[in-house]
Design an enzyme around this catalytic site. Structure first.
Site, PDB file in Angstrom:
ATOM      1  CE  LYS A 171      -3.976   2.166   2.367  1.00  0.00           C
ATOM      2  NZ  LYS A 171      -4.790   2.027   3.584  1.00  0.00           N
ATOM      3  CB  SER A 231      -8.058   3.970   2.792  1.00  0.00           C
ATOM      4  OG  SER A 231      -7.174   3.027   3.641  1.00  0.00           O
ATOM      5  CB  SER A 291      -8.318   1.006   5.630  1.00  0.00           C
ATOM      6  OG  SER A 291      -9.018   2.482   5.728  1.00  0.00           O
TER       7      SER A 291
END
Lengths: 485, 97, 471
Positions: free
Chosen positions: A75, A150, A174
């Site tokens: 990420k 996210s 997330s």
């Protein structure tokens, strides 16, 4: 064309050990997959050159662990040395860290191969990944829908089988929520389990990095190498190294499982609830003791989350000022303009809104009214969770209230993004581990997930139940085809 | 909260050092009001006691031994800085000194 | 008409004497090339986290103990949020809710007794970075960013410039002797801000802050100036506004820096990256028991050993001399002579050659011998001065140096011969002595010393002369 990456981790490992394939074959395949799935917009930055270079180097090394030579996506809020780390923001569009996050060091020490940085909500603020400066990633099950957020890019790239592994981060769901929307396994470990050093902070007391994978076993194996006390992170915890796979596929008979009543109210869509109830039936049949319980303040978790996460974020993101690194407004008239224009232009709307609310929350007397009180209630809620775990092994519920929705839906509602995470947020507030496991599909073939919450530092028991469900449902979770199509 | 005034919006924007264009202020005012109304729910919640949680861990800080580690070369310090001058990172003059 | 009363509160920042910074392991150095003592933590890079320097906590605890504070055994840090280029994260990690020490005091001498200046609190925080300004730009050097500080805040207990200076001298002495800080005001390792107000009533007047005054004397000048300035304004019916001023040492006046915003909105909240720190009773006791000997105790010992007050003060003002002298406290030597040497000839030598005492050849044994020889008058101060360079520069014992330099001690037989000779040649003086003029013996002594070129021990000579005269 080869399809090694579709094999199980153990199978790939055997092929590597037997020298039937080389790490470079896996890297080649990963980049072919990326090319084929460009429309998913899972990645912000690719690291093709280094990935190939590393794969080449590994050819002379002994295959000494299960994750050796396996491609992984990271990420883009986790710092990678010499590899652009943007947090999906214009603010860090050209930011190249000089340091690796501790988790990245750990992956490298096991000779995993980083192939790129995944798309996400800007600074992890959002539940759809639509706040990304680089455009939203798409859901592999339906490209008109959100991947969730996210960690949307990480979820979509694992779901679409680009790579078997990705790292996400979870401040208020997330990892688990996009995992649910995309039909993969996502774990947010206990707060303190994994070092946060190098994870760009959003809500410091909530943030936790976690593994996102195709299945339960591989999730546990990745967690095995990520966890541990880090001297660079005072909030990381010194726990004996344990094998998170050790309870996988053991008998679940007699497990005590709690379902918070709030998790099965009408905030959850019927279709999701029905699927959840099917699982409850299976567990009952297998001899689990299931009870519906109340957990104090669980219905207030979103409010507490908004206060704590935005308060902390307003401070954490103050460092982006155009002085030492990152975007900087050119030729400002004065210092004030350097600050205010840099931050006006460098941040997107969602981020600016949250920073302003966070500043409001901590401003003057408000700190007492909002922030201090939230810290107290948070402690009360955690105590209530811990009390529940005195009697129960696990807590379960649906991961999300709906399945992944349309990319164009709910764009104007600043509250919607919080409500998407209403079922996963309480876990961050209490610092507990939680995992999403796919349990089926909606009638429009979108994945539905089960949320399994464990006691602090008891990730093993979560994997135990998750592995049972995975095995007994035996779903085809490959969006490219199979029995769902 | 009964009302969120334009001045209050400007104040939080100032605290956050975010420039708001005149035409955006109303948009933010409406959105912020909606969010603040939501978090205002906390005013009606009763807490058990005064104990609080800074972060959800129970251990104390372990302290670091006082020893010097690796440091950055000044070239690395200025490499990422948008503006620099010699060894120094440069900013518009700080008037408050 | 009532007199105006001045009220002063003082905030002192003192840098802690650690090797590394408070929240990172880069070096705590002064005077290095700009931006060479930093790392990504000091620079507030994305994703980095603080760690806590054990020594900084210990030194801050020492400071809290010598300031007689109540210790916050369970403490945490807080973030103070404000945007400024010298504040890399745009929040400073400090202690707002749980300062390491609270409710302490410092005692100062005032006319007619002692006065307690109460300490509101002492807390730990990180230093900001240094900035240099020209017309349009400021330049940042992050070497200072993250150096551990304690901030010591008094109650508004100080009522004159004199008290303020006494407080600061006392505070500096305490921190210096507890080995907490170098307290070098000129290098910025100790910095003072004063809040000055004047009022005719019990109610305090408008508080004016004066920042970063460069010396203790200037604190006195600044307070006097500010008191007069404020009284004059009030007498002219002008309103005072809360403001921050800066002391200008060229004009000995204060200059407006900024009007205070209505209440600084620092948005304090507990630092989530640093869990609680607990100081156990055992730890606090250990730190207390291992405090270096403080100035007050040293003073008592020196006075007890007969050193005069002026010299005691001189020694205390120079920590190196005091530490050196303390090595000999239990060595049964004449501390008056020892201190005179250290403050006089030896200090002059060290100054002249800009050398530290530990870098000379003066060993403890040589020092003891020198003091004892001077004490027993085996040598006199003239001889000592002559051989001082040899003592400091040569690997020889005092006896070897004396011999080498020709200061051979004369044996008694030789001495008796010399004395007899002198007596014979100075009959008039001998007669005067026997007639009761005791001063005559001085003349005789002088002649003998001349004959022996100063190599004889005056005590011995005196005894022998008296004995021979009585025969």
């Amino acid at each position: 064309m080869s399809k090694y990456l579709d094999l199980s981790l153990k199978e790939i490992n055997k092929l590597l050990k037997d020298k039937k394939i080389k790490p470079i074959d896996l890297v080649e395949e990963a980049f072919e997959n990326i090319e084929k799935n460009k429309d998913l917009n899972s990645f912000i930055t690719l690291d093709k050159e280094n990935a190939f270079k590393m794969a080449k180097e590994l050819e002379n090394k002994e295959v000494d662990n299960l994750l050796f030579g396996i491609p992984i996506a990271i990420k883009d809020n986790i710092c990678t040395k010499e590899l652009r780390t943007t947090c999906a923001s214009k603010m860090l569009e050209n930011f190249i860290p000089t340091y690796d996050a501790t988790v990245v060091e750990k992956l490298k020490s096991k000779n995993m191969i980083i192939i790129g940085k995944t798309n996400m909500d800007e600074f992890a603020m959002g539940s759809t990944s639509r706040t990304s400066y680089f455009g939203a990633p798409k859901n592999p099950w339906n490209k008109k829908r959100i991947a969730g957020g996210s960690s949307g890019g990480s979820a979509s790239c694992v779901s679409s089988r680009i790579v078997p592994f990705a790292l996400g981060s979870d401040t208020g769901g997330s990892i688990r929520q996009p995992a649910s929307y995309c039909g993969i396994v996502g774990m947010k470990p206990t707060y303190g389990r994994i070092s946060r050093y190098g994870l760009v902070a959003f809500g410091s007391s909530l943030d936790q990095i976690g593994p996102m994978t195709r299945n339960v076993y591989e999730n546990a194996e990745l967690l095995n190498i990520l966890c541990g006390k880090d001297e660079k992170d005072l909030t990381s915890v010194d726990k004996l190294q344990e094998d998170f796979t050790s309870l996988i596929n053991t008998d679940i008979k007699g497990m005590n499982i709690a379902i918070p009543k709030y998790f099965v109210t009408d905030i959850v869509e019927k279709e999701v609830l029905n699927k959840f109830d099917e699982i409850v039936q299976i567990l009952k049949e297998k001899g689990c003791n299931i009870e519906y319980v109340d957990i104090d303040y669980i219905e207030n978790a979103v409010t507490l989350y908004q206060i704590i996460a935005m308060g902390e974020a307003s401070s954490n993101l103050a460092r982006f000022d155009g002085i030492r690194y990152g975007y900087s407004y050119e030729n400002p008239q004065n210092l004030e303009e350097l600050y205010t224009k840099t931050r006006q232009i460098g941040f997107g709307d969602e981020v600016k809104r949250r920073i302003m609310i966070g500043s409001f929350i901590l401003s003057g007397e408000n700190a007492k009214i909002y922030y201090d009180k939230a810290l107290k209630i948070r402690d009360d809620m955690r105590k209530s969770f811990l009390k529940t775990f005195e009697k129960f092994d696990l807590i379960i519920g649906p991961t999300t209230t709906t399945v992944a929705y349309d990319l164009e839906a709910n764009l104007d509602d600043p509250l919607k993004t919080f409500l998407d995470d209403v079922l996963v947020i309480p876990v961050n507030m209490a610092g507990l581990p939680g995992l999403n496991i796919p349990i089926g599909f909606s009638k429009d073939k979108m994945p539905i997930g089960l949320h399994i919450i464990g006691n602090a530092f008891d990730e093993r028991t979560i994997y135990k139940l998750a592995s049972f469900i995975e095995k007994s449902l035996n779903l085809n979770l490959d969006p490219r085809g199979g029995k769902n199509e | 909260m009964d009302k969120l005034t334009k001045e209050q919006v400007m104040h939080v924007a100032y605290l956050a050092r975010i420039h708001l264009e005149e035409e955006d202020i109303e948009k933010y005012r409406v959105q912020l009001k909606k969010l603040i109304d939501d978090i205002d729910k906390i005013k009606d919640i009763k807490n058990y006691d005064e104990e609080f949680l800074i972060s959800p861990i129970e251990h104390n800080s372990t302290l670091r031994e006082d020893a010097i580690g690796q440091m950055l070369d000044y070239k690395e310090v200025i490499k990422n800085a948008p503006n620099f001058n010699g060894n120094f990172v440069e900013v518009p003059v700080m008037i408050n000194e | 008409m009532n007199e105006y009363k001045t009220t002063v509160g003082i905030e002192v920042h003192a840098e802690l004497k650690t090797k590394s910074k408070i929240f990172s392991n880069s070096a705590n150095n002064y005077g290095k090339m700009a931006n060479t003592c930093t790392n990504v933590i000091d620079l507030g890079y994305p994703g980095v986290l603080p760690t806590v320097n054990e020594k900084a906590i210990e030194l801050a605890l020492r400071a809290a103990l010598v300031l007689n504070c109540k210790i916050n055994k369970k403490m945490h840090f807080d973030r103070k949020n404000y945007f400024y280029p010298d504040n890399p994260k745009n929040y400073q990690i400090t202690q707002n809710r749980t300062p390491i020490g609270i409710n302490g005091y410092v005692e100062i001498d005032v006319k007619g007794g002692k006065k307690k200046i109460r300490i509101h609190d002492i807390h730990i925080e990180e230093d900001t970075c240094k900035s240099i300004h020209n017309k349009n730009k400021s330049m940042l050097d992050f070497n200072r960013a993250g150096i551990p500080l304690v901030e010591i805040v008094t109650e508004a207990d100080i009522n004159s410039s004199e008290e303020a200076m006494k407080y600061l001298e006392k505070l500096r002495e305490l921190l210096l002797y507890a080995d907490v800080s170098d307290c070098k005001i000129e290098e910025g390792s100790m910095r003072c801000d004063c809040n000055v107000s004047v009022s005719k009533t019990e109610k305090l007047g408008t508080k004016i802050e004066i920042k970063n005054i460069g010396s203790i004397t200037n604190v006195g000048i600044a307070i006097d100036y500010e008191t007069e300035r404020q009284i004059e304004l009030l007498e002219n019916k002008k309103d005072l506004k809360e403001e921050t001023r800066r002391f200008d040492d060229k004009t000995n006046s204060t200059i407006l820096m900024r009007i205070k915003e209505t209440g600084n909105d620092y948005r304090y909240f507990p630092e989530p990256d640093i869990p609680f720190i607990e100081l156990s009773d055992q730890y606090i006791e250990d730190v207390n028991n291992n405090l270096p000997m403080l100035a007050e105790e040293r003073r008592k010992i020196y006075l007890k050993n007969g050193i005069n007050e002026i010299n005691v003060q001189k020694i205390i003002q120079n920590r190196t001399i005091s530490d050196y002298l303390n090595k000999f406290i239990n060595k049964n030597i004449n501390l008056v002579i020892a201190s005179n040497l250290l403050l006089g000839d030896i200090a002059a030598y060290l100054n002249k050659y800009e050398i530290k005492i530990e870098n000379t050849k003066l060993t403890d044994n040589k020092f003891i011998d020198v003091v004892n020889y001077l004490d027993s008058q085996k040598i006199n101060s003239k001889i000592f001065k002559t051989i001082l360079d040899n003592i400091m520069e040569e690997d020889l014992s005092i006896d070897e140096i004396l011999e080498k330099s020709g200061f051979k001690e004369i044996n008694n037989e030789e001495l008796i011969d010399i004395i007899k000779n002198v007596l014979k040649n100075n009959e008039q003086s001998v007669n005067d002595y026997h007639a009761g003029n005791t001063r005559a013996i001085k003349y005789i002594m002088g002649q003998i010393m001349k004959e022996t070129k100063g190599n004889a021990n005056p005590k011995d000579v005196n005894l022998l002369v008296e004995r021979l005269l009585k025969k």
